[in-house]
Design a protein around this motif. Structure first.
Motif, PDB file in Angstrom:
ATOM      1  N   PRO A   1       6.059  14.836  -7.260  1.00  0.00           N
ATOM      2  CA  PRO A   1       4.912  15.816  -7.356  1.00  0.00           C
ATOM      3  C   PRO A   1       3.509  15.419  -6.538  1.00  0.00           C
ATOM      4  O   PRO A   1       3.318  14.051  -6.321  1.00  0.00           O
ATOM      5  CB  PRO A   1       4.645  15.824  -8.640  1.00  0.00           C
ATOM      6  CG  PRO A   1       5.406  15.042  -9.457  1.00  0.00           C
ATOM      7  CD  PRO A   1       6.309  14.238  -8.574  1.00  0.00           C
ATOM      8  N   ALA A   2       2.824  16.399  -5.893  1.00  0.00           N
ATOM      9  CA  ALA A   2       1.872  16.112  -5.128  1.00  0.00           C
ATOM     10  C   ALA A   2       0.929  15.125  -5.681  1.00  0.00           C
ATOM     11  O   ALA A   2       0.560  15.712  -6.863  1.00  0.00           O
ATOM     12  CB  ALA A   2       1.255  17.345  -4.563  1.00  0.00           C
ATOM     13  N   GLU A   3       0.241  14.126  -5.072  1.00  0.00           N
ATOM     14  CA  GLU A   3      -0.936  13.382  -5.645  1.00  0.00           C
ATOM     15  C   GLU A   3      -0.398  12.733  -6.957  1.00  0.00           C
ATOM     16  O   GLU A   3      -1.181  12.256  -7.411  1.00  0.00           O
ATOM     17  CB  GLU A   3      -1.953  14.236  -5.871  1.00  0.00           C
ATOM     18  CG  GLU A   3      -2.472  14.967  -4.578  1.00  0.00           C
ATOM     19  CD  GLU A   3      -2.725  14.097  -3.593  1.00  0.00           C
ATOM     20  OE1 GLU A   3      -3.131  13.185  -3.530  1.00  0.00           O
ATOM     21  OE2 GLU A   3      -2.589  14.534  -2.163  1.00  0.00           O
ATOM     22  N   VAL A   4       0.826  12.485  -7.242  1.00  0.00           N
ATOM     23  CA  VAL A   4       1.412  11.917  -8.344  1.00  0.00           C
ATOM     24  C   VAL A   4       2.183  10.717  -7.948  1.00  0.00           C
ATOM     25  O   VAL A   4       3.268  11.015  -7.273  1.00  0.00           O
ATOM     26  CB  VAL A   4       2.023  12.839  -9.460  1.00  0.00           C
ATOM     27  CG1 VAL A   4       2.393  12.104 -10.647  1.00  0.00           C
ATOM     28  CG2 VAL A   4       1.124  13.835  -9.776  1.00  0.00           C
ATOM     29  N   VAL A   5       2.043   9.318  -8.313  1.00  0.00           N
ATOM     30  CA  VAL A   5       2.916   8.377  -8.323  1.00  0.00           C
ATOM     31  C   VAL A   5       3.337   8.026  -9.770  1.00  0.00           C
ATOM     32  O   VAL A   5       2.433   7.855 -10.701  1.00  0.00           O
ATOM     33  CB  VAL A   5       2.434   7.145  -7.791  1.00  0.00           C
ATOM     34  CG1 VAL A   5       3.286   6.050  -7.423  1.00  0.00           C
ATOM     35  CG2 VAL A   5       1.816   7.643  -6.234  1.00  0.00           C
TER      36      VAL A   5
ATOM     37  N   GLU B   1       0.880  -1.268   0.080  1.00  0.00           N
ATOM     38  CA  GLU B   1       0.116  -0.041  -0.062  1.00  0.00           C
ATOM     39  C   GLU B   1       0.932   1.330   0.163  1.00  0.00           C
ATOM     40  O   GLU B   1       0.729   2.329  -0.481  1.00  0.00           O
ATOM     41  CB  GLU B   1      -0.910  -0.026   1.225  1.00  0.00           C
ATOM     42  CG  GLU B   1      -1.757   1.233   1.407  1.00  0.00           C
ATOM     43  CD  GLU B   1      -2.851   1.232   0.131  1.00  0.00           C
ATOM     44  OE1 GLU B   1      -3.778   2.216   0.100  1.00  0.00           O
ATOM     45  OE2 GLU B   1      -2.961   0.448  -0.445  1.00  0.00           O
ATOM     46  N   ALA B   2       1.860   1.128   0.517  1.00  0.00           N
ATOM     47  CA  ALA B   2       2.878   2.515   0.757  1.00  0.00           C
ATOM     48  C   ALA B   2       3.372   2.566  -0.674  1.00  0.00           C
ATOM     49  O   ALA B   2       3.692   3.837  -0.978  1.00  0.00           O
ATOM     50  CB  ALA B   2       3.817   2.217   1.856  1.00  0.00           C
ATOM     51  N   THR B   3       3.908   1.525  -1.314  1.00  0.00           N
ATOM     52  CA  THR B   3       4.270   1.592  -2.694  1.00  0.00           C
ATOM     53  C   THR B   3       3.332   2.145  -3.563  1.00  0.00           C
ATOM     54  O   THR B   3       3.416   3.038  -4.408  1.00  0.00           O
ATOM     55  CB  THR B   3       4.865   0.212  -3.322  1.00  0.00           C
ATOM     56  OG1 THR B   3       5.738  -0.245  -2.202  1.00  0.00           O
ATOM     57  CG2 THR B   3       5.549   0.445  -4.467  1.00  0.00           C
ATOM     58  N   ARG B   4       2.168   1.617  -3.517  1.00  0.00           N
ATOM     59  CA  ARG B   4       1.004   1.940  -4.375  1.00  0.00           C
ATOM     60  C   ARG B   4       0.789   3.674  -4.029  1.00  0.00           C
ATOM     61  O   ARG B   4       0.676   4.331  -5.271  1.00  0.00           O
ATOM     62  CB  ARG B   4      -0.411   1.203  -3.846  1.00  0.00           C
ATOM     63  CG  ARG B   4      -1.426   1.609  -5.001  1.00  0.00           C
ATOM     64  CD  ARG B   4      -2.753   0.859  -4.612  1.00  0.00           C
ATOM     65  NE  ARG B   4      -3.257   1.445  -3.512  1.00  0.00           N
ATOM     66  CZ  ARG B   4      -3.915   2.678  -3.504  1.00  0.00           C
ATOM     67  NH1 ARG B   4      -4.251   3.233  -4.833  1.00  0.00           N
ATOM     68  NH2 ARG B   4      -4.505   3.109  -2.402  1.00  0.00           N
ATOM     69  N   THR B   5       0.761   4.192  -3.035  1.00  0.00           N
ATOM     70  CA  THR B   5       0.581   5.591  -2.757  1.00  0.00           C
ATOM     71  C   THR B   5       1.593   6.442  -2.842  1.00  0.00           C
ATOM     72  O   THR B   5       1.502   7.810  -2.716  1.00  0.00           O
ATOM     73  CB  THR B   5      -0.369   5.560  -1.376  1.00  0.00           C
ATOM     74  OG1 THR B   5       0.492   5.029  -0.436  1.00  0.00           O
ATOM     75  CG2 THR B   5      -1.505   4.872  -1.598  1.00  0.00           C
ATOM     76  N   GLY B   6       2.880   5.904  -2.954  1.00  0.00           N
ATOM     77  CA  GLY B   6       3.952   6.606  -2.888  1.00  0.00           C
ATOM     78  C   GLY B   6       4.568   7.241  -1.690  1.00  0.00           C
ATOM     79  O   GLY B   6       5.388   8.164  -1.559  1.00  0.00           O
ATOM     80  N   LEU B   7       4.110   6.670  -0.542  1.00  0.00           N
ATOM     81  CA  LEU B   7       4.543   7.130   0.755  1.00  0.00           C
ATOM     82  C   LEU B   7       5.994   7.158   1.071  1.00  0.00           C
ATOM     83  O   LEU B   7       6.694   8.085   1.613  1.00  0.00           O
ATOM     84  CB  LEU B   7       3.817   6.171   1.969  1.00  0.00           C
ATOM     85  CG  LEU B   7       2.219   6.418   1.939  1.00  0.00           C
ATOM     86  CD1 LEU B   7       1.747   5.124   3.072  1.00  0.00           C
ATOM     87  CD2 LEU B   7       1.888   7.598   2.356  1.00  0.00           C
TER      88      LEU B   7
END
Length: 290
Positions: free
Chosen positions: A274-278, A262-268
């Protein structure tokens, strides 16, 4: 919202693992880490950690410590980690930290475990994996007569590997499995099972059945002994009764792999994004573009 708090209960010999956990928790944003390294008083310690605001508990140790932590953590997510691997502890610490700081949805990355509750006239205890009954007052795998497991997988190690070879029951199901055992020369089935690390035994099996949650099963252990998670725990006097019940309300367990996915999917854990961009994953032929 105040600082995130995590609790660690660990074997005192696990200093390297504890340091790995501490470092990873800090990276994930945890502001306060409470550590307890006494093998005793786990239940009271975990309850105090919960009262102090811990939003995740990490138990680093043996089955006895894990049972105690599971009995005391309530609805606070629990991450159970066998001692002995700092590399594994580092990833587990990151996952626990992301849960503690609510950067991942706990509903997506935790699973409610089933537990086995054993009740006698004087005691009430839980087991996380298995309850076994021995016909002798001194517990001996060769004299096992009954086995109850919360789950059983074909590649497991421990007593649950016995039904894992016969009637697999994955962790994802609520039901468990009950097995009737006996001497190998008296039973219709004989299973070669790794009942402990480095120990494969021939185990005689009379039969097996589904163990449904909420159903109490009387144990035929009068004058014998009962082990929890493979560790001798009770010796019953002749005429003394006991029962086991599979309960679906065990601890909420952190799935480290699910957290990191999940952390990878959301780019944590991705820097300079960039904000909100993975970024979309792609592979390029070498040489890579500069």
């Amino acid at each position: 919202m105040g600082e995130a708090v995590a609790g660690i209960v660990a074997n005192p010999a696990s200093e390297r693992d504890i340091q790995s956990l501490r470092s990873a928790l800090r990276v994930a944003g945890v502001g306060r880490v409470m550590v307890w390294t006494d093998a005793g008083k786990i239940i009271g310690t975990v309850r105090r950690m919960v009262d102090a605001g811990a939003s995740v508990i990490i138990c680093l140790g043996n089955e006895t410590m894990m049972r105690a932590a599971a009995a005391a953590c309530g609805d606070v997510p629990l991450l159970m980690l066998p001692a002995g691997g700092a590399d594994e502890s580092t990833v587990a610490g990151l996952a626990a930290g992301l849960v503690a700081t609510h950067q991942v949805d706990t509903d997506l990355v935790t699973n409610r475990a089933t537990v086995l509750e054993v009740v006698t006239k004087a005691r009430r205890e839980i087991a996380l994996t298995d309850v076994s009954v021995c016909s002798e007052s001194r517990w001996d795998p060769a004299s096992l007569t009954e086995l109850y497991c919360t789950f059983a997988v074909p590649d497991g190690v421990g007593l649950s590997s016995i039904p894992g070879r016969l009637c697999p029951s994955p962790k994802s199901t609520v039901d468990g499995v009950a097995v009737s055992l006996g001497p190998v020369d008296e039973t219709p089935y004989v299973v070669q099972a790794p009942i402990a690390p480095g120990e494969v035994r021939a185990v005689g099996v009379r039969g097996w059945s589904v163990l449904h949650a909420g159903v109490r099963v009387d144990l035929a252990a009068a004058g014998g002994s009962i082990a929890l998670d493979g560790q001798p725990h009770f010796v019953l006097k002749p005429g003394e009764s006991a029962f086991v019940e599979l309960k679906p309300d065990g601890p909420w367990c952190v799935d480290v792999r699910a957290v990191m996915a999940e952390a990878t999917r959301t780019g944590l854990l991705l820097g300079r994004k960039p904000a909100e961009v993975v970024p979309t994953p792609r592979l390029a032929d070498a040489p890579f573009p500069g």
